[in-house]
Design an enzyme around this catalytic site. Structure first.
Site, PDB file in Angstrom:
ATOM      1  N   GLU A   1       5.863 -10.797  15.981  1.00  0.00           N
ATOM      2  CA  GLU A   1       5.666 -11.805  16.912  1.00  0.00           C
ATOM      3  C   GLU A   1       5.805 -13.401  16.762  1.00  0.00           C
ATOM      4  O   GLU A   1       6.307 -13.856  17.554  1.00  0.00           O
ATOM      5  CB  GLU A   1       4.093 -11.596  17.146  1.00  0.00           C
ATOM      6  CG  GLU A   1       3.762 -11.712  18.542  1.00  0.00           C
ATOM      7  CD  GLU A   1       2.295 -11.598  18.781  1.00  0.00           C
ATOM      8  OE1 GLU A   1       1.628 -11.890  20.000  1.00  0.00           O
ATOM      9  OE2 GLU A   1       1.347 -11.056  18.021  1.00  0.00           O
TER      10      GLU A   1
ATOM     11  N   ARG B   1       0.861  -1.193   0.161  1.00  0.00           N
ATOM     12  CA  ARG B   1      -0.022   0.030  -0.094  1.00  0.00           C
ATOM     13  C   ARG B   1       0.692   1.270   0.030  1.00  0.00           C
ATOM     14  O   ARG B   1       0.446   2.397  -0.442  1.00  0.00           O
ATOM     15  CB  ARG B   1      -0.982   0.036   1.366  1.00  0.00           C
ATOM     16  CG  ARG B   1      -2.048  -0.894   0.928  1.00  0.00           C
ATOM     17  CD  ARG B   1      -2.952  -1.069   2.175  1.00  0.00           C
ATOM     18  NE  ARG B   1      -2.448  -1.625   3.378  1.00  0.00           N
ATOM     19  CZ  ARG B   1      -1.947  -2.714   3.653  1.00  0.00           C
ATOM     20  NH1 ARG B   1      -2.591  -3.790   2.890  1.00  0.00           N
ATOM     21  NH2 ARG B   1      -1.432  -3.146   4.751  1.00  0.00           N
TER      22      ARG B   1
HETATM   23  P1  AMP Z   1       5.039  -2.732  11.339  1.00  0.00           P
HETATM   24  O1  AMP Z   1       6.115  -3.276  10.669  1.00  0.00           O
HETATM   25  O2  AMP Z   1       4.583  -3.490  12.626  1.00  0.00           O
HETATM   26  O3  AMP Z   1       5.077  -1.226  11.519  1.00  0.00           O
HETATM   27  O4  AMP Z   1       3.628  -3.043  10.408  1.00  0.00           O
HETATM   28  C1  AMP Z   1       3.583  -1.892   9.273  1.00  0.00           C
HETATM   29  C2  AMP Z   1       3.187  -2.913   7.913  1.00  0.00           C
HETATM   30  O5  AMP Z   1       2.360  -3.511   8.099  1.00  0.00           O
HETATM   31  C3  AMP Z   1       2.707  -1.584   6.911  1.00  0.00           C
HETATM   32  O6  AMP Z   1       3.187  -1.867   5.641  1.00  0.00           O
HETATM   33  C4  AMP Z   1       1.002  -1.718   7.086  1.00  0.00           C
HETATM   34  O7  AMP Z   1       0.484  -1.632   5.866  1.00  0.00           O
HETATM   35  C5  AMP Z   1       0.808  -2.984   7.893  1.00  0.00           C
HETATM   36  N1  AMP Z   1       0.029  -3.133   8.925  1.00  0.00           N
HETATM   37  C6  AMP Z   1       0.381  -3.328  10.165  1.00  0.00           C
HETATM   38  N2  AMP Z   1      -0.806  -3.306  11.001  1.00  0.00           N
HETATM   39  C7  AMP Z   1      -1.846  -2.717  10.298  1.00  0.00           C
HETATM   40  C8  AMP Z   1      -3.033  -2.559  10.550  1.00  0.00           C
HETATM   41  N3  AMP Z   1      -3.549  -2.695  11.670  1.00  0.00           N
HETATM   42  N4  AMP Z   1      -4.042  -2.211   9.419  1.00  0.00           N
HETATM   43  C9  AMP Z   1      -3.672  -1.941   8.235  1.00  0.00           C
HETATM   44  N5  AMP Z   1      -2.228  -2.279   7.711  1.00  0.00           N
HETATM   45  C10 AMP Z   1      -1.347  -2.924   8.847  1.00  0.00           C
END
Ligand code: AMP
Length: 178
Positions: free
Chosen positions: A103, A66
């Site tokens: 996780e 996205r």
């Molecule tokens: P992180 O590495 O945990 O910061 O996760 C970020 C990535 O996961 C991004 O590319 C987001 O598109 C996706 N992502 C994580 N959590 C969500 C959520 N609650 N809703 C939508 N996309 C998420």
């Protein structure tokens, strides 16, 4: 309320929360209603690049998948190149890879070895900052190539997960917090 605050409110109201997707316990932030509304989509891009003008960055780097949507539009507005950071195994040419822990298990992201250059000015963009693992891995890839990270911009930040702590050396901006 400033026009920026009103726009942020409208974007926030358009984001759809989908409980238990893709697995139980996740509150998925669905940005497709924002993309489908040209005023809100354009408004997102304007806010993501707020304070930057053409010439300030050489590349806008988007994170799979996205992040590509927002980064590509931002790149055109900033008259900069667009560069994808993709999940491992998707980029066709030689890559650098960076893994980070989830996780359960781990993820690996990749960038083409010649995607940006020593001292390239880069804006990194993704749709959402959660734990920060993905963005931190992308920052590592860019640093390995010698890029200067001008900023890291997200449409949404899940602030309670404190993902910013994983991005200590880059200016981090998010349009909307939860
Ligand atoms: P992180 O590495 O945990 O910061 O996760 C970020 C990535 O996961 C991004 O590319 C987001 O598109 C996706 N992502 C994580 N959590 C969500 C959520 N609650 N809703 C939508 N996309 C998420």
């Amino acid at each position: 309320m400033s026009s920026h605050d009103a726009l942020r409110n409208d974007i926030k109201n358009a984001i759809r929360n989908v409980p238990d997707f893709p697995k139980p316990g996740i509150q998925f932030k669905d940005i497709t209603p924002v993309l489908a509304d040209p005023r809100l989509f354009a408004g997102c891009i304007d806010l993501l690049i707020d304070g930057l003008k053409p010439g300030d960055v050489d590349f806008v780097v988007g994170i799979d998948a996205r992040g590509f949507i927002f980064a590509a539009a931002a790149a055109l507005k900033l008259k900069a190149g667009f560069v994808p950071v993709r999940k491992k195994g998707k980029l066709p040419y030689q890559t650098h890879e960076e893994s980070y822990d989830l996780e359960y298990g781990s993820n690996t992201v990749a960038i083409h070895v010649d995607a940006v250059h020593q001292d390239s000015k880069v804006l990194l963009v993704d749709d959402l900052l959660a734990t920060g693992g993905t963005a931190a891995a992308a920052v590592q890839l860019l640093r390995r190539l010698g890029a200067k990270i001008v900023g890291v911009s997200f449409v949404i930040e899940l602030a309670f997960l404190n993902g910013r702590a994983k991005l200590p050396d880059a200016p981090v901006h998010a349009l909307i917090d939860y």
